[in-house]
Structure formats: C-alpha cells, structure tokens
Design an enzyme around this catalytic site. Structure first.
Site, PDB file in Angstrom:
ATOM      1  N   GLU A 172       8.542   5.496  -5.260  1.00 38.64           N
ATOM      2  CA  GLU A 172      10.179   5.228  -5.015  1.00 38.64           C
ATOM      3  C   GLU A 172      10.848   6.397  -5.860  1.00 38.64           C
ATOM      4  O   GLU A 172      11.797   7.015  -5.101  1.00 38.64           O
ATOM      5  CB  GLU A 172      10.426   4.014  -5.606  1.00 38.64           C
ATOM      6  CG  GLU A 172      10.181   2.816  -4.722  1.00 38.64           C
ATOM      7  CD  GLU A 172      10.304   1.609  -5.277  1.00 38.64           C
ATOM      8  OE1 GLU A 172       9.970   0.658  -4.707  1.00 38.64           O
ATOM      9  OE2 GLU A 172      10.654   1.523  -6.636  1.00 38.64           O
ATOM     10  N   ASP A 301       4.973 -10.577 -16.436  1.00 39.85           N
ATOM     11  CA  ASP A 301       4.443  -9.541 -16.609  1.00 39.85           C
ATOM     12  C   ASP A 301       3.714  -9.701 -18.104  1.00 39.85           C
ATOM     13  O   ASP A 301       2.794  -8.701 -18.377  1.00 39.85           O
ATOM     14  CB  ASP A 301       5.368  -8.299 -16.913  1.00 39.85           C
ATOM     15  CG  ASP A 301       5.689  -7.992 -15.510  1.00 39.85           C
ATOM     16  OD1 ASP A 301       5.501  -8.429 -14.624  1.00 39.85           O
ATOM     17  OD2 ASP A 301       6.599  -7.063 -15.171  1.00 39.85           O
TER      18      ASP A 301
END
Lengths: 413, 413
Positions: A172, A301
């Site tokens: 990205e 996470d």
C-alpha cells in the site's frame, strides 16, 4: 460480584478487538471500564493514507467517548496500563489502580525491527498516528530537499524511496508514494521531476503478499510495476543507515526508508508471566483465556491463537473483532456458569490495495484484481469506518482526489 | 536586471500578504521566489476552530506549491530567512543565499507576552498550527483529567478555563470552548458535568472588542453571557502560573489558560536596521517601502502604516492582502520607472464570531449582531478559504456539527 455488585470487566485497549468486546457487552449485567493511551479509536487500515497525505489524522480517528457515549454500562478512561496483578485481580495504570472480575487484554502490536532497534531512526514503521505524520513529513520533505539540491547524485538519492516488507502495508505504501509523486506532486515543482522518483519494494521471501494465492501476488507485482514501483524479492536487509539500505555487500542509496516488515506484541505481554511466541504474542486457550486463568482473555494482535489451523491467525482487524465478540460472550457465559465457547475465525476474505483502481482481493475461491478488487476494497473500507461523519468526509476526499488528482493533507509539520 | 535578465523579486512569507503579492505579479515580467518556513498557506482566521477541535489542521492549510503551481514565474522554496544584507541585496536563508532586485517582507507576527515570556508555558498563544494543536490537546486533556479527579476543588480548577484578551481571537476562543463543553462533550462523560465548566474572558480595557462600536461590544458580552462565559473588563494580569491567573492580589484558579492578548512583529524585523514601533513593526513609507530603500517593501502584520489615519492599521488579513497588491503593483511601476502608488486601505467592515448563530459585524454604518452577523461571518470566511476542496470539507464539517452538535477533530495528540 462482591457485595452483590455487578461484575467489573476491565478492557485494556480500544482498538478493533477491545471496542468490539465493549460493544458486545452492551446489555450484559456488568460494569465495563475501557482504558486506552489515546482518546481515539484508530481505523488502522487507512493509516497509510495519512502517511502519504491523502487524508487527515482526524478522518480515521474517532473519540472513544463518542463511540460509546450511549452505552451506559461503560466508563472510558484515558490511561496506560503499567502492570497487572493477576492474584489480586488489579490493573496498575498511569491514573491509579483498577480492580477487575474479568479482564480483556487487547493492547495490539508495535513495530518490530527483529532485534535491530537502531534501524528505527532511518526507517520509521507505521503503527500509529504519530508514525503516519512522521512518514508524511519525511516523504514531503524529501521532495522539497531534492528541489533545492544542486548535486545530481544527492538529488537522485533524495528521490529514492525504499519500502521494506512486501505485506499489505508495504504494498500500500509503495503504491501510494508512486501515485503521490507521479500525479499529485508532478505539477508543483519547477526543478525536479517528481515522476522520475524511484520506489523500491523489498521482500525477504520469494513473492510479495505471501498470504494470498500466488497468481494474485504476481498480479500485484505487475500492477506495482505499472506505477513504476520496482519489486525485489529474496532481499535480505542487513542494515539501514543515512546512506540507505544495506543488502549484504550491496548498498541501495535512499533518502527515505519506510519499515513495513515486522510486528510484535506490545511490551505489556512480557509482564504477564504466561507463555509467548517468538513475536511476543500471548498463547491463548481455545476459549481465548490465558492458560490457567479463566478470568483473563487476550485478543487481537497480541494473542497467538493456533487451535484452528495449527498456525497463528493473522494480525488483521476481522480476527480482532471476532475475538472481541467471543471474549465478551464468554464473560457473560462465565457469569451465568455456562461452559465457555471455543473461538473459531470465519475468514470472509482478504484484500490489499495498490493504488487508484488497482488492488487484489481473495474471497473464498474468488480472486479479483485491478478495478473490481479496488471497488470491493473501497466499499468494505468505507463501510467499516467508524462514525458516519468520518465516512462521508473520507469518501468526499477520495472522490475529490480521484477525479482531480489533488491531495488534501500535504502538511509538513 | 543585470545581463538583460528579468528582475528578481523575493517574497519572504506566504501568508495573506505575501501570497497576494505573488499572485498580483502573475503577468509581470519578473522572476518571483517566495519562501516560507512551512509548506502551507494558513487560513489564520479559522485557527481557533482547530484549537477547539472543530476542524482538522489540513482543512485550513493549503500547500503553497499547489496554490501557485500554474503561475510559471514563481519558484516556491521551503526555507527560513535568517538575515538580510540590503547593501548587497541578498537574503540569507536556511537553504542558501538569494539575490534580489526587489524584496517584499511579509513575515507576519507572533504572540507577545509584553516582556513576560515566562507566562508562555502556562498560557499558550494562538498564532500557528502547532499552537492550535497544543491548545486542543490542553482543552481536551483538562476534561479527561477532571473526569478521573476525586478532589472537588482540584476538579473545579481543571474545569475552569481563562482566556486573556478581549479582542476577536479571545472572544472566539472563549465562545467556542463554551460550546464545546456544553453541547459536544456534555454527553460523553460519566462523572463530570461538562456543562458546569467555568469560562472567564479577561480584558484589560473597559470593554471587549474595542475596535467595534460600543453597542456591538455590549451585544457581544451579552451573547457570551448566554453561553455561560463570564467577561471581566479592567482586569490587569500580573502573573500566570500552575495555579492560574494572578490579578494583583487576587488569584483566579484555572487549569487551562489561553493567551489571546498580544501580538508583535516576527523577530526578523529587528535585523533590518530600520525604525520600528513599540510592537516591533517596521515603519513604512506611504508607498510601503522602507525609509530610504525603494527596493524593499514591508506589508501585513509586520508593517506599521500610519499615513492614512494617524494610527497603525489593524493586523487583519484584508489589510495584508491590500498591501500585498499595492507592493506588487509598485514593483511593476518601479521597473517601468513610473511614480509609486500611495497605499490606501479600503475597510470593507469587520466581524467577530462568538459561537453557533452568534456574532457581531460592523460594515460601514451597518451594525449586525446575532444570527444575521453570524451568517455574514460564515459566508465571508468560507468564501475566502483558499482552495475549493478545503472550502467544501469545512462547510460539510460545519453543517454536520451545526445540526448534530458533534465535533470531528477531537484528537489528543
């Protein structure tokens, strides 16, 4: 719990996991306290857009208090957890102690340099708003410095950007810098030609986006190539300094290096005295509790969940949100003295964006690339942006920059 | 000029004055270089909106390069002027020396504490984006701290905001904090009641907004009162520290103090070796040149122009813009060896906003207050916002917060 009071649930972290857990407890007979170091929930998937000056920090950050203002059983506290006393069931925070009956840990991850902390100075990572603003500053300053640099070699170095890590974040960022240079900045400079910017994406493995089907990795590499991004696979970074990136004996001269490679669990996990994996993530039971402690859950996470596929689940927001829901439901079941649910991740597909009209998506057996994948990516991301105002502003900004090739948030601060 | 080259015009500062000068030289046979310490032009009249979390920094800042990208005779340089050698006609900057044939100084002003620099720590001023973000952080943090404070007196102090200076900036900030507390934050907190916030506006003279007609000053004080802002005139500040504001023997306990009182010219003016007034502003000739130096012009907040009314013109953007136009036209006339024009300010009226549907305006003999003045203020400010995108985003944000009483940019960073 004691004295007939409602059970106290403390949630540490208001990311996707913690926030979903708090919202799932909406009608539960509990008192929830959610603490976070910042006053906002961050829509991390669009952080790279802040880093390349596409949108403003506030467009992807919504005040936690606002999101939860109508939920009467929640108290929001701006504080950082400093330690956890699991015997006494207390969390030490920067603003005093909090007692809990149930605890949900959802502190997320941080950038990891695989033991090379000294690389950070020359290669910032992208995990929070400060990171994004710092990267924006570096990228825009590199062009400003190149504009007033008379030495050709130094100018070329200033206009070379290296992104380390071929996962979704690295792809990205690399694609976005290419578009910023070629379309947005191209008309604004007099001496340099921003379209001659060099962007190199380094990946240690043999293909970028390794979590996708190989045909999509190849498509992504092709789409990056169309934007002028050079992809180098099997590239082992051995050093990063002022000169650029070292790959063994080779030096890749670069004025700006961005680290998109490693993520590790936040440091709090080390204080728990419970087994962690190589990335510092807490090993959790099938019901998301810590081993031997049915009152403490770890999600998102910072959790390593291997019971479904034998491998850890990826560190993406759908996993965190689904874990948040299960952890909250298990707290209710524990209060009701029912057996806890086993967590099971439902993979609804994954996607990575590369640029304007360019992306890849893998949804079950369906594989998309190019414009169709990009439209899917756009819809999903705008839909999930929390809070209508941000959604509308971001959509407006994107439509604007899509049709005019202008960018809105090009502040060097 | 030398060697038949085009005359070189250097403009220092890309505020309202410098930018207008550069744009006025659009078709002139000159090479223009405009330098600024930042890469953006700031729409300063809306800075207070950033300070109270109404809009994002990028909404009122447009890249200088973008604004001037189509004007081929301009070079934009990100640099800070360090000194000026008027004999050699050179400007020393952080990125090298620039030779000029004509120089326009437009460096603006900075916050002044009237010799009390030690007050700055506890009472930040509001002149640039960093100031605005710092004030936003302090205002939002004050409520967060009050929420977790158990001592009633300390909580009350945290929820007391003092704004020093009853000019337009002070009035805007005081009114905006009142609205933020009463409408936006009121539903988000559990323990404190943001609507019990105390806001005090201090003015040293005998009425606020002294540059307006007395009837409008009275109206503004009434409108502030409706919002819960207490106005104290004839208040001589003698000290500002952690406890609050000292007014002689009296201490006004306050957790947050904002300084909206004094403005002085930027320090560069002291290096010019030309007469300055008490606020450090350069005294200029009727044609805006420095005394005895027909190649150097000073405009905007750093210039003291007394030839029209006997008093210095106010430090507002219309003055700066009109001066920028005259200075640029005088450079063209000087090249054509025509006599220079005398500057003459055309006052199109002035206004100050107080809050949602509350403002005052004085346009010639017309005096407006309340909703009509506010609509006038809104239209003028949105119209003059530079760059369509910002205009549309800001209008959208305002419409949104007007109808929903929500605020978009409540980040503590």
């Amino acid at each position: 719990m004691e004295n007939g009071k409602k059970p106290r649930v403390v949630i540490i972290g208001a990311g996707f996991g913690g926030l979903t857990a708090a919202q799932t407890l909406r009608r539960a007979p509990v008192d929830v306290t959610i603490i976070d170091r910042t006053n906002y929930h961050l829509f991390q998937p669009l952080l790279y857009q802040v880093a390349i000056a596409g949108i403003s920090p506030a467009d992807i950050a919504a005040p936690i208090r606002s999101i939860l203002s109508k939920q009467k059983n929640v108290t929001v506290l701006l504080a950082e957890a400093k330690g956890i006393d699991r015997d006494a069931r207390k969390v030490q925070t920067t603003s005093g102690e909090l007692a809990y009956d149930y605890l949900i840990l959802a502190v997320g991850g941080q950038t990891s340099y695989f033991g090379h902390g000294e690389w950070e100075k020359n290669a910032p990572g992208l995990k929070n708003l400060d990171d994004a603003v710092e990267i924006r500053r570096r990228v825009l300053l590199a062009f400003e410095r190149a504009e007033r640099e008379s030495d050709a070699e130094r100018r070329r170095r200033l206009m070379t950007f290296v992104v380390v890590g071929g996962g979704p974040t690295g792809v990205e960022i690399a694609g976005a810098i290419a578009e910023l240079a070629k379309w947005v900045l191209a008309r604004d400079f007099r001496k340099i030609r921003p379209e001659s910017t060099e962007i190199v994406l380094l990946e240690g493995g043999d293909r970028i986006l390794p979590s996708f089907d190989p045909s999509l990795s190849a498509s992504a590499e092709r789409q990056l190539g169309e934007l002028g991004v050079r992809v180098r696979t099997l590239a082992q970074v051995t050093g990063i300094d002022e000169l650029g990136v070292h790959l063994g004996d080779e030096i890749l001269p670069a004025g700006t290096v961005i680290w998109g490679a490693g993520v590790a669990a936040a440091p709090l996990t080390a204080l728990l005295g419970t087994p962690v994996d190589r990335a510092g993530r807490v090993l959790v039971e099938p019901d998301l509790t810590l081993p031997g402690d049915p009152r403490v859950f770890a999600i998102g996470d910072m959790a390593c969940f291997t019971h479904q596929t034998g491998k850890p689940l990826p560190g993406v927001s759908p996993v965190a949100m689904q874990m948040g829901r299960t952890a909250a439901m298990n707290i209710v079941r524990s209060i009701e003295q029912q057996p806890l649910l086993k967590f099971s991740y439902v993979d609804k597909g994954s996607m990575a964006t590369i640029g304007r009209s360019r992306a890849i998506a893998e949804i079950g057996k369906l594989k998309l690339s190019g414009f169709a994948a990009w439209m899917a990516w756009l819809l999903v991301h705008i839909f999930f942006l929390i809070g209508f105002r941000n959604r509308a502003v971001v959509m407006f900004n994107w439509a604007w920059s899509y049709f005019t090739y202008q960018r809105g948030a090009r502040l060097i601060r």
